[in-house]
Every structure is written in C-alpha cells, then in structure tokens.
Design an enzyme around this catalytic site. Structure first.
Site, PDB file in Angstrom:
ATOM      1  N   VAL A  10      -5.331   0.157   3.014  1.00  9.31           N
ATOM      2  CA  VAL A  10      -4.575   1.154   3.365  1.00  9.31           C
ATOM      3  C   VAL A  10      -3.482   1.848   2.538  1.00  9.31           C
ATOM      4  CG1 VAL A  10      -4.012   1.387   6.074  1.00  9.31           C
ATOM      5  CG2 VAL A  10      -5.710   0.444   5.317  1.00  9.31           C
TER       6      VAL A  10
ATOM      7  N   ILE B 119       1.981   2.052   0.603  1.00 10.83           N
ATOM      8  CA  ILE B 119       3.104   1.351   1.420  1.00 10.83           C
ATOM      9  C   ILE B 119       2.448  -0.601   1.853  1.00 10.83           C
ATOM     10  CG2 ILE B 119       3.105   2.027   4.117  1.00 10.83           C
ATOM     11  CD1 ILE B 119       2.571   5.113   3.550  1.00 10.83           C
TER      12      ILE B 119
ATOM     13  N   GLY C 144      -5.833  17.071  -8.877  1.00 13.47           N
ATOM     14  CA  GLY C 144      -6.836  15.054  -8.941  1.00 13.47           C
ATOM     15  C   GLY C 144      -6.152  15.170  -7.473  1.00 13.47           C
TER      16      GLY C 144
ATOM     17  N   THR D 161      -8.852   4.351 -12.848  1.00 14.42           N
ATOM     18  CA  THR D 161      -7.352   4.976 -12.069  1.00 14.42           C
ATOM     19  C   THR D 161      -6.366   3.819 -11.815  1.00 14.42           C
ATOM     20  OG1 THR D 161      -7.575   7.266 -11.181  1.00 14.42           O
ATOM     21  CG2 THR D 161      -5.636   6.551 -11.689  1.00 14.42           C
ATOM     22  N   VAL D 162      -7.021   3.010 -11.158  1.00 15.04           N
ATOM     23  CA  VAL D 162      -6.414   1.700  -9.789  1.00 15.04           C
ATOM     24  C   VAL D 162      -6.287   0.476 -10.759  1.00 15.04           C
ATOM     25  CG1 VAL D 162      -6.161   0.315  -8.659  1.00 15.04           C
ATOM     26  CG2 VAL D 162      -6.549   2.442  -7.491  1.00 15.04           C
TER      27      VAL D 162
ATOM     28  N   LYS E 140      -9.381   3.946   7.119  1.00 15.53           N
ATOM     29  CA  LYS E 140      -8.355   3.059   7.578  1.00 15.53           C
ATOM     30  C   LYS E 140      -7.789   2.681   9.213  1.00 15.53           C
ATOM     31  CE  LYS E 140      -6.832   5.104   2.860  1.00 15.53           C
ATOM     32  NZ  LYS E 140      -6.452   6.398   2.200  1.00 15.53           N
TER      33      LYS E 140
ATOM     34  N   ASP F 193     -11.895   9.427   5.523  1.00 15.61           N
ATOM     35  CA  ASP F 193     -10.950   8.338   4.991  1.00 15.61           C
ATOM     36  C   ASP F 193     -10.491   7.740   5.687  1.00 15.61           C
ATOM     37  OD1 ASP F 193      -9.908   7.406   2.067  1.00 15.61           O
ATOM     38  OD2 ASP F 193      -8.376   8.506   2.809  1.00 15.61           O
TER      39      ASP F 193
ATOM     40  N   GLY G  66      -2.692   6.673  -6.427  1.00 13.52           N
ATOM     41  CA  GLY G  66      -2.146   6.773  -7.271  1.00 13.52           C
ATOM     42  C   GLY G  66      -2.598   5.548  -7.674  1.00 13.52           C
TER      43      GLY G  66
END
Lengths: 425, 425
Positions: A132, A136, A187, A13-14, A205, A201, A302
């Site tokens: 992270v 953002i 998803g 995806t990325v 971070k 996770d 995303g």
C-alpha cells in the site's frame, strides 16, 4: 557476525532496487539488527536476460526449489506481482518455513487472510508494507502507532498513476486521453492502464487499509469503485472555479456500527492537505478518536521507495528471528463490523448534467430534486451544444440513498442525463 | 486474561488523557496484545486536588514508593515534565525493573542516552514517542520504516505554539505580541512562553530526531537556535509578497560527513507542503536516499493526541513483555559523524536591513556583499521612518560562513543594521 540469507522472486523495478539497497545499506542494517543480510538466490523466468544484473556470488535461476529447498535461506521477497502463481509460490515458501515479504497488493487484498493463517501455522512472518502506497510506511504505522486509538476514517490518494493524470489535467488543461498518454510515455502508467484508471488498484489498497484500521475484511464486491476515465476537462475546470481539485480518493469510514468504503473521484477543497498532493505522490489521512487528523505523504510507487518498504519488512523479520518472535502476525486486530445503511452515508455532491436546452427542463430537474428531498448549494448553467445545456451543481449534504433515487428518476427522463456525480469533501 | 498494571506519575492534561484512553480503548488493546491493561496507582504532588479525577479502584498518592515498591506494577508512565526530579524518578523506576514510557522531551534530549543505558542494564524498555511532535508517530516510524534507508535530512515544524502564532501573524496581520496573547488565551502558549517562542523546545526535538535519523547525539550547545519573538509583521508581509510563508523550522541535514542542525525562522515557498501546515499542527519531513521525500503531519500537542503516542509505547512494551523481548532499546542506531564546515552550509537568505536614507548607503551595502562574494536575487526598498529606509533582500545561495562575514562587516558600519537573516527553502 551471523548471516541471514535472503531469496528474491522477481527482478523487475522493485526487485532490482531491493538487491541494490541490501547491498548498499548493509552496514546500517547490521548496526541495527546485529545480522549481516545478503541475497543468495534470485528466481526469474528468463535467466539469460537477468544473469548480468546481479553481483557475483548471487545465483540466478528459474527453479523455485533452489530457494524452497535451501535451508540457509530464511527470508524470501516476492516481487513478481499478480495473484497466480504468486499465491501458490508464497504458500509453498511458508510451508517450507521461509518468512515472506511481498509487495503484492492484488494478492494480499484477495488472499491475505488465508496466507496469514498459513504463515501462523508455520511460525513464519508474512509482511507486506510495500503493498500500500509504495514508500509511505502506513501499514506498520497503523499497527504500532494507532494500536490503542479508535480509527474512525482512513482516506487518501493511494494510486500514483491516476494522481499524475489528474494533476496534468488540472495544470495543463489536457484531456484525460492526453494526460494518460503522457503518463504512459513517462512510465507512470502501463500500456493497459485499466487497473489503475478504473480505481481497481486503489480499491485493493483500501481493502488492506480497512483491514488494518478496523480489523475487518471488506469485500471488493461490496465497494462502489469508480475510476477517472470519464472525467471531462470541463469538470476539472468547473471544480476549480468552485474552489476544488478533483482527486481519486479511497474513503473508508466508520458509520454507525459498520464500515463504508468507496473509491471514486472526489472534489477536495483547494486548501485541504489532500488537494496539495500532486503528480505520482500518494498520501493517506488517518483520523483517530484520540489523535485527530494525521497525514502521511510520500512517493506512492517507484523502485527505490517501494524497496525501502520491503527492506523495513526484512528488518522487522530479522529482528523477530533474532528475538525468536516470528509468526505473530503483521496485523492482529480482529473485529466484527455491521452493515452501513446508504441513508447514513452523507456528503455534498457535485452533479454534472446534460439537458435539452428548452423551457421547463430546469423546472423538471428541480422538481426531481425536491421529490428526493435534496437541495442545491451552487449551480452553473452553460451552453453545451446547439441543442443542449450543461448544468453543474453542488448540492447540500445528501445521502447515498437519495443519490440512488436521483439516478433512478433521471433515467426515466429522456431530455436530461447525469454525466457525473462526485462526492465533495 | 492476564493483567498488566500501570503506574502513572503526573496527572495534568496528558496524564488524565492517558487514564481516559486506557479505560475507553481497553477492548482493542486486549484484542491486539492479549493483555488487560489498567492504571493501578497515580502519583501526584497534590492528592486532594486530584482525588476526584480518577475512577474507583485507582490509588492516588504523593508517595512514589507506592509504585516503585509494588511488584504488580510493570509499566510506569511519566508525564510530569521537566528534567528534575523526573530524571531521578525514572532512574529509580528503571532500577526497580519497571518499564518506563515518557513524554518528556527536555529530559530525553538532555539525558536520554544515559537513561537508555540504565534501562538496558535492567532489561527494561524506555520509550518516548510522545516527546516529539505530540500525536505524530515519527520516532517509531524512523526506527522501523527507515531502518534500511540512509536518511539525508529531517526537518519540520515541531512546535505548535510558534506555528499557531506565525499562522495568526500571517492570516490576521497581527503583531507578534497580539498573536502571542491570543495563543495564551487559547491555552496554546504558556504564561512564560520562552521555551517555545525562543526555539528551545523545537531544538530539544531536533536533538531527538537527529539521534534517531543519524544515530548520533547533537549537543544543544552546537546548534544555532533562533526563535520567533523578533519577527516583524513587515517581514511576514514582505515574505508573502515574495511568495513565501515564514515558519519556525528545525532542520537537521547531513552535509559532507557531518550533521548540521539548526532551529530558526525560514521562508518556505507557498506551494511547499510545510507552508500548508497551520495553527498548532506539526509536520516532519524525512528525506531518505531510497524513499525520497516523505511527510508526517498531525496535531503537535494536546492531551489526547499526546496520550495516543504514550499508548502506542505502552502497547509496544506490553508486546515485548508478552514475547519476553524487553530491554532491547527504542533506537539502536549508533553512528559517528564528523563536523560540518560552515562554508558548506548553503542556502539563499532573506535579509532585512535598516539603513540611513542617504546617498551612498546602498552602494556601501553592495560593496560589502561583493566583498563577501554574495549576490542578490530580489531586492525591495521601502521607507522606514523619516531618516531611515528598510531594505529587504533575497540573496542567491550563500554559505553560513559568508553570512557570518556579512554580520561582522555590518557591525562595523554605523549607518545600517541587520534586522533579520532567515534561510530560504
């Protein structure tokens, strides 16, 4: 115009969003950097599967040496994820004098310092803004905009999956399992959601955020990490009745000369900015001695948002290449911090207990609370089943040491058990 | 360790906070930049008044040449404010090869491009993070973190004074005058509050934000700028009843091939992040094609928050001096944008009207609305006084061209007048 060729390792995806963004926004990047950026080679495991996904002129291969040995490729983006073999791949890229941009939080949290040393030795940049809070831009902001301030706390919602689940539990009164299933359907959660829902996770971070905020490395093993999989719908509703929203927060705070870091469910007052961050969004609050409270909010995951952070790193590296200033480190703040005494970690707590519905039980509990020196601010007792009652309490401020004492005392009483103990902001 | 000496022009709230921060946080700055920063000379109008406020070893003078002619001083911070003589002072500093950091939004909005050219010619840095939204590091974030994204909108609460006043009007049901008086009492508003309450200060900031977001300069004269001094308590309460909070927003949006920018009161839905920004705080939302919606929140003014932004600029300049990369411009994005047709600027509107309380008036108004092709979504009529009624409407989406038509029509009807027309988010 001078060209800078980029290698891409991973085309999920990325990765495919990075490919798309570099192609679509090349004009603006040229305008800013004076360089024409393009992806030359993509390394994937399954060439046949991805061959059709790349524009003409881009090579797809399963052979990393096609990047490592290509002197034309200056910057490599690693978006395959996982610690191994990503660590070995990045090491060999840095040693081949390639600048590396990665979104890999597991790797950076566990081996970031080691890789930063290798990068420096090879005069290469190693950047990981996307590791992270997805879209953002929090790491570069801490480095550049809080450089002269003394950061006292960094906390936030840094996992989109759990925030999505908690939002559904609150809004739709779903059970944890129902909300998780919905998140998987959409998803937002993986088929094995452990890393997300157990807070791991988020902890990765917080390790990276603490490194940037305090210049010090906090070991995962020194952090208390609790997830959301045991949160009951009753707790969500009871918190709401008290005026709070339950959020999975990472909190990293200076206390005395040390840094205390923890991940767990926290009751956030409904008028607090973090209570308004819903669904898969993330938000990080940074408190500085000079600047006071600031908040950075945006999509936590995303493809495109994360790709935007990768691109901001690529632009930074490109500027460094143009200016001849690569290899100076993403975060150069280094500082020693001491240990934090659990006696000095102080919060009000939300406690949820199941106890035998018999005379004398509440007295016994009150005696324990008195013994550890803690007291109540709010208390609600409801029927749990025929034999047991559910008692929910918000305490006055108490220390982590007192909470540990409470747990020890309660473990010895067989007529009551502690279901949940969450901090209250 | 190498020293970098700094000059300071102005010693008001921000200036003295800059002095304090450089002294207190010198260790961290050294750690990051490898340089020891210190203020050598402060230029003020009244030397006697400020002599006691500086630490030993710092020279206080009313003579700018003490800085301009001092080869030891590399960086100068201008925090005196106002366009003149700040512009002439900064020009002479840049020509003397001093790097300049300023918090002066009036100056940057009106002459920023001109000064940037002079800085470049002299290989000097000119930075002004503190000129927009005080402690929120928004400019550098747009430059570095949205470099590769296509920004489609930047909007926000960029004036702390007006946000404080509106928050009091909403929470305490005070009139505008009462809230303004309180703001002045607390130091959140100046004795002549015109620049703040009439939206001019916010407009300056939107000029700078637009420059960074779209690479283009918007003239103040091309912006519609409306303040908050005519907002009635009735409007605040009516908006609340409709589910909205009135905020003074700066909005700068790409529409077609152009950029539309405006400052004015806007009805923000109560669950929108901007509705939760209260008191003197600021928040800027940046929407990018890739990243989606992001929000940056923090203190919009105040000595230390603003000083933190000044310090982040000083650290950036110091790094550039160390790396030999000064004079590369704070914002290098340049782009041509076209004009925006008012027909394509579309929002729902909140309209407040006073009309004669007589038969046929509402029919007349409805006929006008039909004539301009606009329609209602919500409508409330209340008694204004014995002779007139107050009619409040939320329209369906309509264009700025339609709104202008409406104003023209209404100006010809002597039985009704438009008290307010605010956009609805």
């Amino acid at each position: 115009m001078d060209e800078i060729k980029i290698g891409l390792v991973g085309l999920g995806t990325v990765g495919s969003s990075v490919l798309k963004m570099i192609t679509e926004n090349s004009h603006k990047v040229q305008n800013i950097t004076g360089r024409n950026l393009s992806i030359k080679t993509v390394v994937v495991r399954n060439v046949a599967k991805h061959q059709q996904e790349v524009p003409e002129g881009v090579t797809v291969t399963d052979d990393l040496t096609a990047i490592v040995d290509d002197p034309e490729i200056k910057i490599v983006v690693e978006v395959m994820g996982g610690v191994h073999p990503a660590k070995e791949i990045i090491t060999s890229l840095l040693k081949a004098k390639k600048h590396v941009v990665t979104a890999n939080k597991d790797l950076i949290a566990s081996a970031g310092e080691e890789l930063a040393v290798i990068a420096k030795q090879n005069h290469c940049d190693l950047m990981y803004e996307a590791s992270v809070a997805g879209g953002i831009p929090i790491l570069r902001t801490i480095v550049t905009s809080f450089a002269a301030d003394y950061i006292t706390e960094v906390k936030g919602i840094v996992n989109g999956t759990t925030n999505f689940i908690l939002t559904q539990m609150q809004r739709k009164h779903w059970s944890y399992d129902q909300a998780l299933m919905k998140a998987q359907e959409l998803g937002f959660a993986e088929s094995d959601p452990t890393n997300d829902v157990e807070g791991i996770d988020a902890a990765y971070k917080m390790v990276i955020l603490s490194q940037f905020s305090y210049g010090t490395h906090i070991k995962m093993s020194n952090m208390s990490v609790e997830g959301i999989s045991t949160i009951q719908q009753e707790d969500v509703q009871q918190a709401d009745a008290f005026g709070y929203t339950i959020k999975l927060l990472g909190i990293s705070r200076r206390i005395d000369d040390g840094v205390f870091a923890e991940v767990g469910p926290v009751l956030v007052p409904q008028d607090h900015p973090l209570a308004t961050i819903n669904n898969e969004n993330n938000a990080v609050m940074v408190t500085g001695k000079a600047v006071g409270e600031t908040l950075f909010y945006g999509p936590g995951a995303g493809g495109l948002p994360t790709a935007n952070s990768v691109l901001s790193d690529i632009v930074s590296v490109t500027k460094n290449i143009v200016l001849g200033t690569t290899g100076n480190g993403f975060n150069n703040y280094q500082s020693q911090v001491g240990k934090v005494d659990p006696k000095n970690v102080i919060y009000p707590y939300y406690l949820s207990l199941k106890m035998l519905d018999a005379p004398g039980q509440m007295l016994k509990f009150t005696q324990i609370m008195t013994q550890i020196g803690a007291s109540f601010s709010q208390i609600v007792q409801t029927k749990n089943d025929d034999q047991t009652a559910r008692v929910v309490i918000i305490t006055h401020e108490m220390s982590k040491a007192q909470l540990n004492d409470l747990k020890t005392y309660l473990s010895k009483v067989n007529t009551m058990s502690l279901l949940a103990a969450y901090k209250v902001l």
